[in-house]
Scaffold this active site. Sequence first.
Site, short mmCIF file in Angstrom:
data_model
loop_
_atom_site.label_atom_id
_atom_site.label_comp_id
_atom_site.label_asym_id
_atom_site.label_seq_id
_atom_site.Cartn_x
_atom_site.Cartn_y
_atom_site.Cartn_z
N ASP A 215 43.80 40.97 38.89
CA ASP A 215 42.64 40.16 39.29
C ASP A 215 41.73 39.85 38.09
O ASP A 215 40.84 39.02 38.19
CB ASP A 215 41.86 40.90 40.39
CG ASP A 215 40.95 39.98 41.17
OD1 ASP A 215 41.01 38.75 40.96
OD2 ASP A 215 40.17 40.50 42.00
N ARG B 46 40.28 36.27 31.87
CA ARG B 46 40.20 36.65 30.45
C ARG B 46 41.54 36.50 29.76
O ARG B 46 41.60 36.28 28.55
CB ARG B 46 39.64 38.07 30.33
CG ARG B 46 40.50 39.12 30.98
CD ARG B 46 39.76 40.44 31.19
NE ARG B 46 38.78 40.37 32.27
CZ ARG B 46 38.00 41.38 32.65
NH1 ARG B 46 38.08 42.55 32.04
NH2 ARG B 46 37.14 41.23 33.63
N LYS C 63 42.76 40.37 46.31
CA LYS C 63 41.37 40.44 46.75
C LYS C 63 41.31 40.63 48.26
O LYS C 63 42.21 40.18 48.99
CB LYS C 63 40.66 39.11 46.43
CG LYS C 63 40.31 38.90 44.98
CD LYS C 63 39.55 37.59 44.81
CE LYS C 63 39.27 37.27 43.36
NZ LYS C 63 38.40 38.23 42.68
N ASP D 51 37.15 29.00 41.36
CA ASP D 51 37.44 29.76 40.15
C ASP D 51 37.90 28.86 38.99
O ASP D 51 38.20 29.35 37.91
CB ASP D 51 38.46 30.86 40.45
CG ASP D 51 38.23 32.11 39.60
OD1 ASP D 51 37.11 32.27 39.08
OD2 ASP D 51 39.17 32.91 39.47
N1 BES Z 1 37.08 35.05 39.52
C1 BES Z 1 36.79 36.43 39.56
C2 BES Z 1 35.33 36.75 39.28
C3 BES Z 1 34.30 36.30 40.25
C4 BES Z 1 34.20 36.86 41.50
C5 BES Z 1 33.37 35.35 39.84
C6 BES Z 1 33.21 36.46 42.35
C7 BES Z 1 32.37 34.96 40.70
C8 BES Z 1 32.29 35.51 41.95
C9 BES Z 1 37.61 37.19 38.51
O1 BES Z 1 38.87 36.68 38.24
C10 BES Z 1 37.80 38.56 39.00
O2 BES Z 1 38.47 38.72 39.95
N2 BES Z 1 37.16 39.52 38.32
C11 BES Z 1 37.23 40.87 38.70
C12 BES Z 1 37.48 41.67 37.46
C13 BES Z 1 37.86 43.10 37.73
C14 BES Z 1 39.24 43.17 38.31
C15 BES Z 1 37.80 43.85 36.42
C16 BES Z 1 35.87 41.24 39.31
O3 BES Z 1 34.84 40.75 38.84
O4 BES Z 1 35.88 41.99 40.28
MN MN Z 2 39.17 34.68 38.62
MN MN Z 3 40.38 37.51 39.51
#
Ligand code: BES
Ligand code: MN
Ligand code: MN
Length: 460
Positions: free
Chosen positions: A309, A313, A239, A250
Site C-alpha cells: 500500500d 513512493r 485497504k 490517488d
Molecule cells: N494513497 C495513499 C495515501 C492516502 C490515504 C492519501 C488517504 C490521502 C488519503 C497511499 O498510497 C497509502 O496507502 N499510504 C499508506 C502508507 C503506509 C502503508 C505506510 C498510508 O498512508 O496509510
Molecule cells: Mn496511494
Molecule cells: Mn497506497
Amino acid sequence: MLEHLINSVNDEAAVIVPLRKSHLETWLAEQPSRVAQWVSGNRFKADAGRTLALPDENGRPATILLGLGEDDDLWAFAGLPSKLPQGGYRLVSGLAPEMASRAAFGWAMGTYRFTRFKSNGGHDFPSLLWPENADRAWVERTAAATALVRDLINTPASHMGPEELAETARSLANRHNARCRIIQGEELLHENWPAVHAVGRASPRAPRLIDLRWGAPEAPKVTIVGKGVCFDTGGLDLKGAASMKLMKKDMGGAAHALGLAQMIMSADLPVRLRVLIPAVENSVSGSAFRPGDVIKTRKGMTVEIGNTDAEGRLILADALYEADQEKPEMLLDFATLTGAARSALGVELPAMFSNNDALANDFLAAGEREGDPLWRMPLWRSYRRMLDSKVADINNVSDSPYAGAIVAGLFLQEFVSDETPWAHVDMMAWNTSSRPGRPDGGEAMTLRAAYSLIAGRFQK
Ligand code: BES
Ligand code: MN
Ligand code: MN
C-alpha cells in the site's frame, strides 16, 4: 464556468460592492443616511461571504454588498453565483487589479460543478461582467487549470485509468506543441522503469510512464512529477472499505502536474518544462507484487516491500530519479502520498518537504500571496533509519506508526540529489465538505502557489 463571465451587461445590472470589515464604516460615511440605516437595520457587518441587497429609489436591488471579512478572502466571491438571482452583475468600478482578478476567479469557481455523469447536468447561474482591472488571462488560465485538476480527480477510476490519464497528457501536449512520450506495459521493463512496472503490473490496465516536454531547450529546466495511481486498492496489503472508498483520487498529484503544466504552457513562461507521471493502478491479482518482495528501482537501488500500500513512493522513486538526471533548476512533485500527512495537518493543508531552504521559503511565500496555503515539514535525517532493510537497500515502509509523512519524504529523497532544488507536496487533493466555490470532491491544492512560485522565479 468561464461562460458566466461576460463582456457586456445592460444598465440595469446590479453593482456588487465588496467590503472589508475594517472598511465598512468609512464606506458608510460616504453614503446617504438611508443606506447606513438599511445596513445597520439588517445587521450587515461585512463578515466573509455575507451579502446584502440595497434597493434603489424604485425598490430594485441595485447594489449588492459583499462582505470580505478581515482579510479579503478570495472565496467570498465564490458564494455569489449560487446566492444571487439570475441576471447580469458588475463589480463597482475602481477596484485594485488584484481584487478584480480574485473576484472574477472566485465567481468562476462558484459556478464549477462536476456534471459529467449527470443526465441533467445543466446549471443556471447569474453572470458577471468581466471586471475592468482584472488580469483576464490569469483568471482564465487559473480557473481552467483548477477545473481540469478537479475534473480529473472526480472522474472515477472506471473512466480514468492509466490509459485515459496518458491520453489526457497527450492531448494537453498536442494543444501546446509539446512532445509527449508514453512508455507502456512490458516496455517499462526494457526501458528501466522497474518500480512503475512492479506496482502497476497486476492490473489488466497496463502501467505507463508519461514524459511530456515543452519549451526552449536552453531555458531553465523546471520538472514536475505527479503521482498517478488511478486507483489504490492497497494491493495485496489491501485497504479496508472505508479507506479505499476515495482512492480514485490517488492520481491527484498527476492531475496537479497536468494542471500546472497547462498554466505554464498557456502563459508561455520562459522555462524548459518536463512533466513525468507514472500512471498505474495498484490492483490485486496473481501477478501482483507482494509483501516481502524485493524490487529494483530505476536508480538500481533495491527496495524490500514492507507493504504494497506504500506504492506511491515506489513509482515516484523512478520518476524522481529520471527527473534528477538532467539537473533541473527546480523539481516539484505532487502526491496524495500518506494518510499521515492528513493526521499531522488535516485535509486542507498540504505538507511540503524540501531539500532547499530558498525554494521552500519561496513556495511558502507564494502560497501566502495566492491564498493557497501549504506548510513545511522536515526531512528529519534521524528518521531515515526507520527505512533500513535487512535484505535490500531500503524498505518502502517503517515498522513504526509515527512520522509517516516524513518517512515517505525521506524515502523520496533517496532518489534526488542534494544539488537539485526539490520540493515535495503531500496533499489530500479532495474537499471532504463543501464550501462556496469548493464543492466536496476533487480539489487543486497549491496549484496557484506553485504557478506563482515558478512565474516569480523565471519570468523576467
Ligand atoms: N494513497 C495513499 C495515501 C492516502 C490515504 C492519501 C488517504 C490521502 C488519503 C497511499 O498510497 C497509502 O496507502 N499510504 C499508506 C502508507 C503506509 C502503508 C505506510 C498510508 O498512508 O496509510
Ligand atoms: Mn496511494
Ligand atoms: Mn497506497
